[in-house]
Write an enzyme that holds these catalytic residues in place. Structure first.
Site, PDB file in Angstrom:
ATOM      1  N   THR A 253       0.819  -1.214   0.000  1.00 25.78           N
ATOM      2  CA  THR A 253       0.000   0.000   0.000  1.00 25.78           C
ATOM      3  C   THR A 253       0.851   1.260   0.000  1.00 25.78           C
ATOM      4  O   THR A 253       1.984   1.253   0.509  1.00 25.78           O
ATOM      5  CB  THR A 253      -0.890  -0.001   1.268  1.00 25.78           C
ATOM      6  OG1 THR A 253      -1.395   1.319   1.490  1.00 25.78           O
ATOM      7  CG2 THR A 253      -0.118  -0.393   2.514  1.00 25.78           C
TER       8      THR A 253
ATOM      9  N   GLU B 205       0.492   3.495   1.978  1.00 22.96           N
ATOM     10  CA  GLU B 205       0.703   3.870   3.383  1.00 22.96           C
ATOM     11  C   GLU B 205       2.114   3.544   3.869  1.00 22.96           C
ATOM     12  O   GLU B 205       2.539   4.050   4.906  1.00 22.96           O
ATOM     13  CB  GLU B 205      -0.333   3.185   4.276  1.00 22.96           C
ATOM     14  CG  GLU B 205      -1.731   3.785   4.158  1.00 22.96           C
ATOM     15  CD  GLU B 205      -1.855   5.170   4.794  1.00 22.96           C
ATOM     16  OE1 GLU B 205      -1.330   5.371   5.893  1.00 22.96           O
ATOM     17  OE2 GLU B 205      -2.467   6.056   4.176  1.00 22.96           O
TER      18      GLU B 205
ATOM     19  N   TYR C 223      -0.897   0.610  10.838  1.00 28.09           N
ATOM     20  CA  TYR C 223      -1.188  -0.141   9.604  1.00 28.09           C
ATOM     21  C   TYR C 223      -0.034  -0.006   8.614  1.00 28.09           C
ATOM     22  O   TYR C 223       0.454  -0.996   8.053  1.00 28.09           O
ATOM     23  CB  TYR C 223      -2.495   0.395   8.994  1.00 28.09           C
ATOM     24  CG  TYR C 223      -2.794  -0.093   7.598  1.00 28.09           C
ATOM     25  CD1 TYR C 223      -3.384  -1.332   7.380  1.00 28.09           C
ATOM     26  CD2 TYR C 223      -2.496   0.698   6.477  1.00 28.09           C
ATOM     27  CE1 TYR C 223      -3.667  -1.779   6.088  1.00 28.09           C
ATOM     28  CE2 TYR C 223      -2.774   0.268   5.189  1.00 28.09           C
ATOM     29  CZ  TYR C 223      -3.363  -0.975   4.997  1.00 28.09           C
ATOM     30  OH  TYR C 223      -3.640  -1.407   3.726  1.00 28.09           O
TER      31      TYR C 223
ATOM     32  N   LYS D  85       2.451  -2.975   7.156  1.00 31.42           N
ATOM     33  CA  LYS D  85       2.556  -3.237   5.711  1.00 31.42           C
ATOM     34  C   LYS D  85       3.994  -3.021   5.222  1.00 31.42           C
ATOM     35  O   LYS D  85       4.444  -3.707   4.297  1.00 31.42           O
ATOM     36  CB  LYS D  85       1.590  -2.323   4.949  1.00 31.42           C
ATOM     37  CG  LYS D  85       0.120  -2.737   5.068  1.00 31.42           C
ATOM     38  CD  LYS D  85      -0.202  -3.968   4.232  1.00 31.42           C
ATOM     39  CE  LYS D  85      -1.691  -4.225   4.131  1.00 31.42           C
ATOM     40  NZ  LYS D  85      -2.033  -5.426   3.371  1.00 31.42           N
TER      41      LYS D  85
HETATM   42  P1  NAP Z   1     -11.307  -5.081   2.757  1.00 23.55           P
HETATM   43  O1  NAP Z   1     -12.478  -4.781   1.884  1.00 23.55           O
HETATM   44  O2  NAP Z   1     -11.215  -4.479   4.109  1.00 23.55           O
HETATM   45  O3  NAP Z   1     -11.202  -6.682   2.885  1.00 23.55           O
HETATM   46  C1  NAP Z   1     -10.364  -7.297   3.817  1.00 23.55           C
HETATM   47  C2  NAP Z   1     -10.521  -8.792   3.708  1.00 23.55           C
HETATM   48  O4  NAP Z   1      -9.686  -9.421   4.691  1.00 23.55           O
HETATM   49  C3  NAP Z   1     -11.953  -9.310   3.983  1.00 23.55           C
HETATM   50  O5  NAP Z   1     -12.205 -10.395   3.130  1.00 23.55           O
HETATM   51  C4  NAP Z   1     -11.843  -9.768   5.421  1.00 23.55           C
HETATM   52  O6  NAP Z   1     -12.813 -10.735   5.762  1.00 23.55           O
HETATM   53  C5  NAP Z   1     -10.452 -10.381   5.406  1.00 23.55           C
HETATM   54  N1  NAP Z   1      -9.878 -10.558   6.750  1.00 23.55           N
HETATM   55  C6  NAP Z   1      -9.649  -9.597   7.657  1.00 23.55           C
HETATM   56  N2  NAP Z   1      -9.082 -10.130   8.762  1.00 23.55           N
HETATM   57  C7  NAP Z   1      -8.971 -11.474   8.541  1.00 23.55           C
HETATM   58  C8  NAP Z   1      -8.484 -12.566   9.297  1.00 23.55           C
HETATM   59  N3  NAP Z   1      -8.016 -12.404  10.527  1.00 23.55           N
HETATM   60  N4  NAP Z   1      -8.516 -13.802   8.750  1.00 23.55           N
HETATM   61  C9  NAP Z   1      -9.011 -13.992   7.507  1.00 23.55           C
HETATM   62  N5  NAP Z   1      -9.492 -12.985   6.741  1.00 23.55           N
HETATM   63  C10 NAP Z   1      -9.473 -11.737   7.250  1.00 23.55           C
HETATM   64  O7  NAP Z   1      -9.948  -4.692   1.994  1.00 23.55           O
HETATM   65  P2  NAP Z   1      -9.716  -4.331   0.447  1.00 23.55           P
HETATM   66  O8  NAP Z   1     -10.038  -2.893   0.228  1.00 23.55           O
HETATM   67  O9  NAP Z   1     -10.341  -5.371  -0.402  1.00 23.55           O
HETATM   68  O10 NAP Z   1      -8.131  -4.443   0.364  1.00 23.55           O
HETATM   69  C11 NAP Z   1      -7.498  -5.699   0.123  1.00 23.55           C
HETATM   70  C12 NAP Z   1      -6.058  -5.638   0.647  1.00 23.55           C
HETATM   71  O11 NAP Z   1      -5.344  -4.598  -0.016  1.00 23.55           O
HETATM   72  C13 NAP Z   1      -5.929  -5.349   2.147  1.00 23.55           C
HETATM   73  O12 NAP Z   1      -4.819  -6.072   2.633  1.00 23.55           O
HETATM   74  C14 NAP Z   1      -5.648  -3.863   2.208  1.00 23.55           C
HETATM   75  O13 NAP Z   1      -4.907  -3.568   3.381  1.00 23.55           O
HETATM   76  C15 NAP Z   1      -4.819  -3.679   0.939  1.00 23.55           C
HETATM   77  N6  NAP Z   1      -4.916  -2.368   0.301  1.00 23.55           N
HETATM   78  C16 NAP Z   1      -6.121  -1.813   0.022  1.00 23.55           C
HETATM   79  C17 NAP Z   1      -6.188  -0.591  -0.625  1.00 23.55           C
HETATM   80  C18 NAP Z   1      -7.502   0.049  -0.978  1.00 23.55           C
HETATM   81  O14 NAP Z   1      -7.505   1.251  -1.298  1.00 23.55           O
HETATM   82  N7  NAP Z   1      -8.606  -0.698  -0.988  1.00 23.55           N
HETATM   83  C19 NAP Z   1      -4.991   0.068  -0.998  1.00 23.55           C
HETATM   84  C20 NAP Z   1      -3.774  -0.560  -0.722  1.00 23.55           C
HETATM   85  C21 NAP Z   1      -3.741  -1.779  -0.089  1.00 23.55           C
HETATM   86  P3  NAP Z   1     -14.292 -10.318   6.326  1.00 23.55           P
HETATM   87  O15 NAP Z   1     -15.150 -10.088   5.099  1.00 23.55           O
HETATM   88  O16 NAP Z   1     -14.680 -11.524   7.104  1.00 23.55           O
HETATM   89  O17 NAP Z   1     -14.130  -9.079   7.144  1.00 23.55           O
HETATM   90  O1  F7E Z   2      -9.388   7.802   4.496  1.00 24.97           O
HETATM   91  C1  F7E Z   2      -9.988  11.232   5.691  1.00 24.97           C
HETATM   92  C2  F7E Z   2      -8.982  10.386   6.439  1.00 24.97           C
HETATM   93  O2  F7E Z   2     -10.215   5.681   5.492  1.00 24.97           O
HETATM   94  C3  F7E Z   2      -8.984   8.682   3.468  1.00 24.97           C
HETATM   95  C4  F7E Z   2      -7.311   1.877   2.913  1.00 24.97           C
HETATM   96  O3  F7E Z   2      -7.864   1.135   1.856  1.00 24.97           O
HETATM   97  O4  F7E Z   2      -6.230   3.429   1.431  1.00 24.97           O
HETATM   98  C5  F7E Z   2      -7.161   3.334   2.487  1.00 24.97           C
HETATM   99  O5  F7E Z   2      -6.722   4.077   3.616  1.00 24.97           O
HETATM  100  C6  F7E Z   2      -8.798  10.079   4.047  1.00 24.97           C
HETATM  101  C7  F7E Z   2      -7.964  10.113   5.340  1.00 24.97           C
HETATM  102  O6  F7E Z   2      -8.647   5.632   3.491  1.00 24.97           O
HETATM  103  C8  F7E Z   2     -13.204  10.719   7.266  1.00 24.97           C
HETATM  104  O7  F7E Z   2      -8.465  11.094   7.550  1.00 24.97           O
HETATM  105  C9  F7E Z   2     -12.009  12.396   6.584  1.00 24.97           C
HETATM  106  O8  F7E Z   2      -7.056  11.186   5.276  1.00 24.97           O
HETATM  107  O9  F7E Z   2     -10.968   6.317   3.163  1.00 24.97           O
HETATM  108  P1  F7E Z   2      -9.905   6.314   4.188  1.00 24.97           P
HETATM  109  P2  F7E Z   2      -7.084   5.618   3.844  1.00 24.97           P
HETATM  110  O10 F7E Z   2      -6.813   5.926   5.256  1.00 24.97           O
HETATM  111  O11 F7E Z   2      -6.392   6.449   2.828  1.00 24.97           O
HETATM  112  C10 F7E Z   2      -4.904   2.945   1.735  1.00 24.97           C
HETATM  113  C11 F7E Z   2      -4.066   3.085   0.497  1.00 24.97           C
HETATM  114  C12 F7E Z   2      -4.911   1.583   2.320  1.00 24.97           C
HETATM  115  O12 F7E Z   2      -3.968   0.828   2.158  1.00 24.97           O
HETATM  116  C13 F7E Z   2      -5.979   1.280   3.316  1.00 24.97           C
HETATM  117  O13 F7E Z   2      -6.142  -0.130   3.446  1.00 24.97           O
HETATM  118  O14 F7E Z   2     -10.078  10.598   4.409  1.00 24.97           O
HETATM  119  N1  F7E Z   2     -11.324  11.288   6.303  1.00 24.97           N
HETATM  120  N2  F7E Z   2     -13.174  12.089   7.184  1.00 24.97           N
HETATM  121  C14 F7E Z   2     -12.028  10.214   6.713  1.00 24.97           C
HETATM  122  N3  F7E Z   2     -11.773   8.894   6.632  1.00 24.97           N
HETATM  123  C15 F7E Z   2     -12.726   8.041   7.111  1.00 24.97           C
HETATM  124  N4  F7E Z   2     -12.511   6.704   7.013  1.00 24.97           N
HETATM  125  N5  F7E Z   2     -13.885   8.492   7.686  1.00 24.97           N
HETATM  126  C16 F7E Z   2     -14.188   9.826   7.789  1.00 24.97           C
HETATM  127  O15 F7E Z   2     -15.221  10.214   8.309  1.00 24.97           O
END
Ligand code: NAP
Ligand code: F7E
Length: 330
Positions: A132, A134, A156, A160
């Protein structure tokens, strides 16, 4: 292609569900690991589970938890995957400040467990790690690329970063085919409801239908590089098809603020956002990364990947999906 077997951790998540669809469509047999929950409905893959031509034929699910190495090892033994997509874990950055230990176990240590299992397999496999943006946290350069130093600014991000570096070590030390996909934020109608984009689009739909009076958010000035999840799972697959393993930044290269997202979402339903949106410091985070914008030129050049659509199209797609879902449920 028919003999390709993929194992997906996190299949019930946003990315896992789109990836499962993509791989099934490409002719793979897909095995997903699901954890035991008290509610059996897994909404993002329910349509696949109900499809008689898919479930039990092209898609299989096994119970497992990231903390349970014995079961994970047994699943690998039984499934014998040729490609592993490790996507599971607690993925909410804000929440990682509240539950740092379990977040680090899931995002960090669990990757080590899986890499160790991968290392012990009798046949070589290809392993995708969901890294990520992050990991760059308070980066000193913008945009970031694959050589930008790791400076995570949340539990987090730290976990990662650990897993990303570990994946590199396993690639170099043991010759494992491991790729880090360094993905920037990617969104869709399947985005979890407590991430900011989906929180906004769901709330906009409810306000437009007269069901909610307002929307409370944290930092409106935060900026992110937001792309479409459906494009980003294609990038994951492409990485594992290349002849050599490597790390790739996946991003749009464009940053927008949370305020921009709010404005665009309210514009879809033709309402003035200032009337409805309030700030609540409870949603502010103890620390925020600096400007996270990705330079995806490597994946474009090496694998031919590029993002589709515009920021406004993404916002519109999400608002319209939430309006449709709301209207169907009433
Ligand atoms: P998500 O919607 O939060 O899905 C997370 C998945 O992990 C769900 O299937 C969840 O199962 C499973 N999980 C969580 N804890 C577990 C455990 N202890 N054992 C087995 N399964 C578990 O995440 P996503 O947005 O699809 O992202 C996929 C991956 O990419 C994550 O690792 C995230 O950190 C990374 N990532 C995401 C983004 C983004 O913008 N979306 C960007 C960069 C990296 P449940 O359905 O049971 O909760
Ligand atoms: O926040 C601001 C918050 O939670 C984005 C994950 O998929 O992308 C994701 O992480 C921004 C932040 O995503 C609210 O402070 C304002 O600056 O949607 P988010 P994230 O933190 O960028 C990265 C790449 C990953 O890897 C992660 O798994 O939005 N913000 N107001 C808020 N955020 C949330 N959640 N809720 C609010 O009310």
């Amino acid at each position: 292609m028919a003999d390709k077997i993929a194992l997906i951790t996190g299949i019930t998540g946003q990315d896992g569900s789109y990836l499962a669809e993509l791989l099934i469509q490409k002719g793979y047999t897909v095995h997903g690991i699901v954890r035991r929950t008290s509610n059996l409905l897994r909404s993002r893959i329910e349509h696949l589970r109900r499809d008689e031509n898919i479930y039990g034929k092209r898609l299989f699910l096994s119970y497992g938890d990231l903390s349970d190495s014995t079961t994970l090892r047994r699943i690998f033994r039984d499934v014998r995957p040729s490609e592993v997509y490790h996507l599971a874990g607690q993925s909410h950055v804000g929440l990682s400040f509240e539950i740092p230990e379990s977040t680090c176990d899931e995002a960090g240590m669990a990757t080590l467990r899986l890499l160790e299992i991968a290392r012990d397999q009798p046949e070589p496999l290809r392993f995708y790690h969901a890294s990520t943006s992050e990991i760059f946290g308070s980066a000193t350069e913008s945009p970031q690329n694959e050589n930008t130093p790791l400076r995570p600014s949340s539990p987090y991000g730290c976990a990662k970063a650990f897993a990303t570096q570990l994946a590199r070590v396993y690639r170099q030390a043991y010759g494992l085919f491991v790729c880090n996909g360094i993905l920037y934020n990617h969104e869709s109608p399947r985005r979890g409801e407590n991430f900011v984009t989906r929180k906004i689009t769901q709330s906009v739909a409810r306000i437009a239908r007269g069901l909610d009076a307002g929307l409370t958010l944290g930092n409106l000035e935060s900026r992110r590089d937001w792309g479409r999840a459906q494009d980003y799972v294609v990038a994951m697959w492409m990485m594992l098809q290349h002849e050599t393993p490597d790390d790739y930044v996946v991003a749009t290269g464009e940053a927008h603020s949370v305020r921009d997202f709010v404005e665009a979402a309210f514009a879809v339903v033709d309402l003035p956002w200032e009337k409805y949106v309030k700030h609540d410091p409870a949603f502010d985070r103890p620390a925020e990364p600096k400007q996270l914008v990705g330079d995806a030129s490597k994946i474009h050049k090496m694998l031919g990947w590029k993002p589709t659509g515009t920021f406004d199209q993404l916002v519109r797609e999400m608002v319209e999906a939430d309006l449709t879902a709301l209207d169907k449920s009433r």
